[in-house]
Design a protein around this motif. Structure first.
Motif, PDB file in Angstrom:
ATOM      1  N   UNK A  63      11.966  -3.528  -4.529  1.00 50.55           N
ATOM      2  CA  UNK A  63      12.522  -4.100  -5.758  1.00 50.55           C
ATOM      3  C   UNK A  63      13.234  -3.010  -6.566  1.00 50.55           C
ATOM      4  N   UNK A  64      14.082  -3.428  -7.482  1.00 49.54           N
ATOM      5  CA  UNK A  64      14.834  -2.494  -8.330  1.00 49.54           C
ATOM      6  C   UNK A  64      14.111  -2.268  -9.648  1.00 49.54           C
ATOM      7  N   UNK A  65      14.239  -1.046 -10.171  1.00 48.67           N
ATOM      8  CA  UNK A  65      13.639  -0.725 -11.454  1.00 48.67           C
ATOM      9  C   UNK A  65      13.591   0.771 -11.675  1.00 48.67           C
ATOM     10  N   UNK A  66      12.718   1.179 -12.587  1.00 49.48           N
ATOM     11  CA  UNK A  66      12.532   2.590 -12.912  1.00 49.48           C
ATOM     12  C   UNK A  66      11.104   2.992 -12.567  1.00 49.48           C
ATOM     13  N   UNK A  67      10.963   4.045 -11.782  1.00 50.50           N
ATOM     14  CA  UNK A  67       9.644   4.528 -11.375  1.00 50.50           C
ATOM     15  C   UNK A  67       8.911   5.041 -12.605  1.00 50.50           C
ATOM     16  N   UNK A  68       7.708   4.513 -12.838  1.00 51.38           N
ATOM     17  CA  UNK A  68       6.937   4.895 -14.019  1.00 51.38           C
ATOM     18  C   UNK A  68       5.684   5.700 -13.683  1.00 51.38           C
ATOM     19  N   UNK A  69       5.254   5.636 -12.439  1.00 48.89           N
ATOM     20  CA  UNK A  69       3.987   6.287 -12.082  1.00 48.89           C
ATOM     21  C   UNK A  69       3.911   6.442 -10.573  1.00 48.89           C
ATOM     22  N   UNK A  70       3.333   7.559 -10.111  1.00 50.57           N
ATOM     23  CA  UNK A  70       3.039   7.733  -8.696  1.00 50.57           C
ATOM     24  C   UNK A  70       1.532   7.872  -8.538  1.00 50.57           C
ATOM     25  N   UNK A  71       1.039   7.590  -7.347  1.00 49.07           N
ATOM     26  CA  UNK A  71      -0.386   7.706  -7.073  1.00 49.07           C
ATOM     27  C   UNK A  71      -0.679   9.150  -6.674  1.00 49.07           C
ATOM     28  N   UNK A  72      -0.979   9.982  -7.657  1.00 48.43           N
ATOM     29  CA  UNK A  72      -1.214  11.407  -7.426  1.00 48.43           C
ATOM     30  C   UNK A  72      -2.388  11.664  -6.494  1.00 48.43           C
ATOM     31  N   UNK A  73      -3.301  10.733  -6.388  1.00 52.01           N
ATOM     32  CA  UNK A  73      -4.453  10.879  -5.490  1.00 52.01           C
ATOM     33  C   UNK A  73      -3.991  11.079  -4.041  1.00 52.01           C
ATOM     34  N   UNK A  74      -2.843  10.497  -3.691  1.00 52.26           N
ATOM     35  CA  UNK A  74      -2.333  10.615  -2.317  1.00 52.26           C
ATOM     36  C   UNK A  74      -1.872  12.025  -1.986  1.00 52.26           C
ATOM     37  N   UNK A  75      -1.601  12.852  -2.999  1.00 51.39           N
ATOM     38  CA  UNK A  75      -1.205  14.236  -2.743  1.00 51.39           C
ATOM     39  C   UNK A  75      -2.324  14.989  -2.039  1.00 51.39           C
ATOM     40  N   UNK A  95      -5.721   7.825   2.368  1.00 51.99           N
ATOM     41  CA  UNK A  95      -5.997   6.572   1.655  1.00 51.99           C
ATOM     42  C   UNK A  95      -5.014   5.476   2.074  1.00 51.99           C
ATOM     43  N   UNK A  96      -3.810   5.867   2.498  1.00 49.84           N
ATOM     44  CA  UNK A  96      -2.844   4.883   2.986  1.00 49.84           C
ATOM     45  C   UNK A  96      -3.364   4.191   4.241  1.00 49.84           C
ATOM     46  N   UNK A  97      -4.123   4.917   5.062  1.00 50.17           N
ATOM     47  CA  UNK A  97      -4.729   4.316   6.250  1.00 50.17           C
ATOM     48  C   UNK A  97      -5.983   3.527   5.892  1.00 50.17           C
ATOM     49  N   UNK A  98      -6.766   4.070   4.994  1.00 45.81           N
ATOM     50  CA  UNK A  98      -8.067   3.484   4.680  1.00 45.81           C
ATOM     51  C   UNK A  98      -7.975   2.262   3.771  1.00 45.81           C
ATOM     52  N   UNK A  99      -7.093   2.303   2.789  1.00 47.88           N
ATOM     53  CA  UNK A  99      -6.998   1.235   1.790  1.00 47.88           C
ATOM     54  C   UNK A  99      -5.542   0.978   1.406  1.00 47.88           C
ATOM     55  N   UNK A 100      -4.714   0.499   2.338  1.00 45.79           N
ATOM     56  CA  UNK A 100      -3.291   0.351   2.026  1.00 45.79           C
ATOM     57  C   UNK A 100      -3.004  -0.606   0.868  1.00 45.79           C
ATOM     58  N   UNK A 101      -3.908  -1.556   0.598  1.00 44.15           N
ATOM     59  CA  UNK A 101      -3.687  -2.500  -0.500  1.00 44.15           C
ATOM     60  C   UNK A 101      -4.522  -2.163  -1.733  1.00 44.15           C
ATOM     61  N   UNK A 102      -5.288  -1.111  -1.658  1.00 47.76           N
ATOM     62  CA  UNK A 102      -6.151  -0.737  -2.777  1.00 47.76           C
ATOM     63  C   UNK A 102      -5.774   0.634  -3.312  1.00 47.76           C
ATOM     64  N   UNK A 103      -6.653   1.603  -3.096  1.00 42.54           N
ATOM     65  CA  UNK A 103      -6.442   2.957  -3.600  1.00 42.54           C
ATOM     66  C   UNK A 103      -5.262   3.661  -2.943  1.00 42.54           C
ATOM     67  N   UNK A 104      -4.692   3.064  -1.887  1.00 42.97           N
ATOM     68  CA  UNK A 104      -3.563   3.659  -1.195  1.00 42.97           C
ATOM     69  C   UNK A 104      -2.195   3.211  -1.694  1.00 42.97           C
ATOM     70  N   UNK A 105      -2.108   2.603  -2.878  1.00 42.58           N
ATOM     71  CA  UNK A 105      -0.801   2.248  -3.426  1.00 42.58           C
ATOM     72  C   UNK A 105       0.001   3.531  -3.612  1.00 42.58           C
ATOM     73  N   UNK A 106       1.344   3.420  -3.632  1.00 46.36           N
ATOM     74  CA  UNK A 106       2.176   4.624  -3.669  1.00 46.36           C
ATOM     75  C   UNK A 106       2.801   4.879  -5.040  1.00 46.36           C
ATOM     76  N   UNK A 107       3.425   3.876  -5.646  1.00 53.47           N
ATOM     77  CA  UNK A 107       4.048   4.082  -6.949  1.00 53.47           C
ATOM     78  C   UNK A 107       4.139   2.767  -7.706  1.00 53.47           C
TER      79      UNK A 107
END
Length: 130
Positions: free
Chosen positions: A74-86, A91-103
């Motif tokens: 979707x189009x818009x302005x990025x307001x936040x990233x999931x710093x936990x993924x750094x 977490x992208x493998x373990x919880x792609x719909x939960x704690x593994x969100x990206x931005x």
């Protein structure tokens, strides 16, 4: 068999979009995508404050197998990233719909109009052959 959640919208590039409060949308990759990628080791995020247009490549996801482009559904302005993924890209493998969100981003318009071209759960299941 990949998990597909009914309340999300999906892109053909295997990203999901979830409506938040107001015009906020949370984005991540699907369970199907994380299975295809294998063990994820690094995420290149879009910049907070960046204006993005649906379909644009805005980052990448690196796994032990490959590097894959990350597209915005979707189009818009990025307001936040999931710093936990750094520190915990797995977490992208373990919880792609939960704690593994990206931005998260603030939509340019209303949610329903923004996701009109995205797939509902049944159509996404058909796309991935489930």
């Amino acid at each position: 068999m990949s998990e597909v959640l009914d309340h999300l919208r999906y892109s053909e590039e295997h990203e999901w979009a979830q409506q938040g409060e107001g015009r906020t949308v949370r984005v991540g990759i699907t369970d199907h995508a994380q299975h295809l990628l294998g063990d994820i080791v690094f995420v290149e995020f879009p910049e907070v404050g960046a204006a993005v247009t649906a379909g644009d490549s805005i980052g990448s996801i690196e796994s032990v197998k490959t590097v894959s482009e990350l597209y915005t559904p979707v189009s818009g302005t990025v307001t936040r990233i999931n710093e936990e993924l750094e520190n915990r890209p797995e977490l992208l493998n373990e919880q792609p719909y939960g704690e593994g969100w990206i931005y998260e981003l603030e939509l340019d318009g209303e949610f329903e109009a923004a996701v009109a071209s995205l797939l509902e759960a049944a159509a996404y299941k058909e796309l991935i052959g489930e």
